[in-house]
Design an enzyme around this catalytic site. Structure first.
Site, PDB file in Angstrom:
ATOM      1  N   SER A 186      -5.471  54.718 -61.007  1.00  0.00           N
ATOM      2  CA  SER A 186      -6.814  53.807 -60.602  1.00  0.00           C
ATOM      3  C   SER A 186      -7.717  53.281 -61.480  1.00  0.00           C
ATOM      4  O   SER A 186      -8.950  52.999 -60.908  1.00  0.00           O
ATOM      5  CB  SER A 186      -7.400  55.139 -59.833  1.00  0.00           C
ATOM      6  OG  SER A 186      -7.745  55.917 -60.647  1.00  0.00           O
ATOM      7  N   THR A 216     -10.487  57.044 -61.654  1.00  0.00           N
ATOM      8  CA  THR A 216     -11.427  55.791 -61.980  1.00  0.00           C
ATOM      9  C   THR A 216     -13.022  57.075 -62.932  1.00  0.00           C
ATOM     10  O   THR A 216     -12.754  57.455 -62.487  1.00  0.00           O
ATOM     11  CB  THR A 216     -11.983  56.286 -61.222  1.00  0.00           C
ATOM     12  OG1 THR A 216     -11.818  55.419 -60.110  1.00  0.00           O
ATOM     13  CG2 THR A 216     -13.272  54.924 -61.142  1.00  0.00           C
ATOM     14  N   THR A 256     -12.646  50.628 -62.867  1.00  0.00           N
ATOM     15  CA  THR A 256     -11.670  51.013 -62.544  1.00  0.00           C
ATOM     16  C   THR A 256     -10.503  49.852 -61.484  1.00  0.00           C
ATOM     17  O   THR A 256     -10.719  48.645 -61.492  1.00  0.00           O
ATOM     18  CB  THR A 256     -12.692  51.653 -60.767  1.00  0.00           C
ATOM     19  OG1 THR A 256     -11.592  52.230 -60.205  1.00  0.00           O
ATOM     20  CG2 THR A 256     -13.593  50.484 -60.151  1.00  0.00           C
ATOM     21  N   ARG A 294     -12.201  43.076 -51.721  1.00  0.00           N
ATOM     22  CA  ARG A 294     -12.777  43.968 -51.868  1.00  0.00           C
ATOM     23  C   ARG A 294     -13.415  44.039 -53.460  1.00  0.00           C
ATOM     24  O   ARG A 294     -13.368  44.581 -54.718  1.00  0.00           O
ATOM     25  CB  ARG A 294     -12.161  44.835 -51.910  1.00  0.00           C
ATOM     26  CG  ARG A 294     -13.120  46.050 -50.897  1.00  0.00           C
ATOM     27  CD  ARG A 294     -12.856  47.227 -52.215  1.00  0.00           C
ATOM     28  NE  ARG A 294     -14.175  48.391 -51.799  1.00  0.00           N
ATOM     29  CZ  ARG A 294     -13.761  49.591 -53.052  1.00  0.00           C
ATOM     30  NH1 ARG A 294     -13.415  49.392 -54.267  1.00  0.00           N
ATOM     31  NH2 ARG A 294     -14.050  50.877 -52.648  1.00  0.00           N
ATOM     32  N   THR A 343     -18.200  58.116 -58.314  1.00  0.00           N
ATOM     33  CA  THR A 343     -16.766  57.914 -58.163  1.00  0.00           C
ATOM     34  C   THR A 343     -17.028  58.471 -57.169  1.00  0.00           C
ATOM     35  O   THR A 343     -17.308  59.151 -55.698  1.00  0.00           O
ATOM     36  CB  THR A 343     -16.067  59.128 -58.910  1.00  0.00           C
ATOM     37  OG1 THR A 343     -14.515  58.628 -58.754  1.00  0.00           O
ATOM     38  CG2 THR A 343     -15.702  60.587 -59.320  1.00  0.00           C
ATOM     39  N   GLY A 344     -15.223  57.669 -56.192  1.00  0.00           N
ATOM     40  CA  GLY A 344     -15.266  58.195 -55.224  1.00  0.00           C
ATOM     41  C   GLY A 344     -15.368  57.207 -54.240  1.00  0.00           C
ATOM     42  O   GLY A 344     -15.199  55.700 -55.025  1.00  0.00           O
TER      43      GLY A 344
HETATM   44  C1  SD4 Z   1     -14.980  52.185 -55.900  1.00  0.00           C
HETATM   45  N1  SD4 Z   1     -15.615  54.392 -56.988  1.00  0.00           N
HETATM   46  O1  SD4 Z   1     -14.118  51.065 -56.321  1.00  0.00           O
HETATM   47  C2  SD4 Z   1     -14.345  53.400 -57.053  1.00  0.00           C
HETATM   48  C3  SD4 Z   1     -13.229  54.146 -56.393  1.00  0.00           C
HETATM   49  C4  SD4 Z   1     -12.984  55.789 -57.543  1.00  0.00           C
HETATM   50  O2  SD4 Z   1     -11.918  57.602 -57.803  1.00  0.00           O
HETATM   51  O3  SD4 Z   1     -13.763  56.204 -58.059  1.00  0.00           O
HETATM   52  N2  SD4 Z   1     -11.999  56.208 -57.306  1.00  0.00           N
HETATM   53  O4  SD4 Z   1     -14.790  52.651 -54.692  1.00  0.00           O
END
Ligand code: SD4
Length: 329
Positions: A89, A191, A209, A219, A242-243
């Protein structure tokens, strides 16, 4: 509407996310502003990163111990998963978008309030260092796509193929169904968002990331957005996220956390309040967001929407993964 777009809207559970479903107010909690994280201590140096980052911390924490700046430490930390082909990631080895392109997002922020970011950067293994170069060598904060790549190459970064065999194989497998459905904690969660407090008492942070795997081409997530995936105010504290970036961007999570700390919230309470902001307006049940916060005193907070968020903390000369981060549901 193009066929691809129609396919995406039909297949994507993100369409539910954007439909503005409201979560009942009973899901919201009132938060004790002074609430402490059970693992929180006082005093620096500190390095705090999303997910299991012991390798990255092993590279960065000796720098902090030898008196290097928090800025150097967070950059060194972020560069480790960026170069790791097994981290799918971030950087090299990151899973591509639905067109098979590895596109990277990163940002960095120092104790003077300077910031740099790159979005949709292809072919460069260390977007965090390009972000730092944007911060230090240009009059801008953010460069994107072709322009970011041109700047990186002019600054001496090497052009590389970042799509590993493993990532390409996974993408080709995904193409068989082409179903876009981010899953809680399965969205290749390595990430890295990382924040540090150095021996001089200064704060910095970085975030890097490859974004959500199989995202639409073009995106960009929260990670390179100053105030969303990362924010640092040297008077108060630093925060990162994160997320699912879409949820973080709409609430400007990292900025919110730092501003709440300015108002007297503990780092823990600030992370919890930021999670509350998400659930007030968004359909969050299927998605993960994790927040980390670090105060000027070295205290930290961590909170996520779902079970399964973990983070790595270096403090009092010890690196440890904290598995049991508290969560909302
Ligand atoms: C995103 N926040 O591109 C990042 C993805 C991420 O663990 O944190 N993944 O939305």
């Amino acid at each position: 509407m193009s066929i691809n777009r129609r396919l995406f809207l039909q297949k994507s559970s993100l369409s539910a996310l954007f439909s503005g479903l409201l979560v009942p107010s009973s899901g919201q909690l009132s938060i004790d502003k002074k609430k402490k994280n059970p693992n929180s201590l006082v005093g620096g140096p500190v390095l705090l990163s999303t997910w299991k980052q012991l390798k990255a911390h092993a590279a960065a924490t000796p720098l902090l111990d030898s008196g290097a700046s928090a800025l150097d430490a967070v950059e060194a930390c972020a560069r480790v998963p960026e170069a790791d082909p097994d981290d799918m990631s971030v950087g090299y080895g990151g899973l591509p978008d639905r067109d098979g392109r590895v596109t990277l997002d990163a940002c960095i922020m120092d104790h003077n309030g300077n910031a740099g970011a790159v979005t949709y950067l292809e072919h460069i293994m260390h977007p965090v260092s390009v972000a730092r170069a944007v911060m230090e060598k240009t009059p801008h904060v953010m460069l994107s796509g072709e322009g970011a790549l041109r700047f990186a190459l002019e600054s001496g970064f090497q052009k590389e193929n970042l799509l590993t065999e493993k990532a390409e194989k996974a993408w080709r497998e995904w193409l068989k169904t082409a179903e876009y459905k981010p899953k809680v904690n399965i969205e290749r969660h390595d990430t890295i968002g990382t924040v540090a407090l150095d021996k001089a008492g200064n704060l910095s942070g970085a975030c890097t990331t490859s974004g959500l795997s199989y995202k639409m081409n073009g995106r960009v997530g929260d990670s390179p957005i100053i105030g969303a995936g990362l924010y640092v105010d040297n008077e108060i504290g630093a925060a990162c996220a994160t997320g699912l970036g879409e949820l973080v961007m709409k609430t400007l999570g990292a900025f919110l956390i730092v501003e709440l700390m300015r108002q007297g919230y503990s780092p823990q309470a600030a992370c919890e309040e930021a999670a509350q902001r998400i659930i007030k307006k968004q359909n969050y049940k299927e998605f993960q967001v994790g927040f980390l916060a670090l105060s000027k005193k070295g205290e930290h907070g961590a909170y996520s929407l779902q079970k399964g968020f973990n983070y790595t903390l270096y403090q009092k000369s010890k690196n440890q993964v904290i598995e049991a981060s508290s969560f909302l549901q």
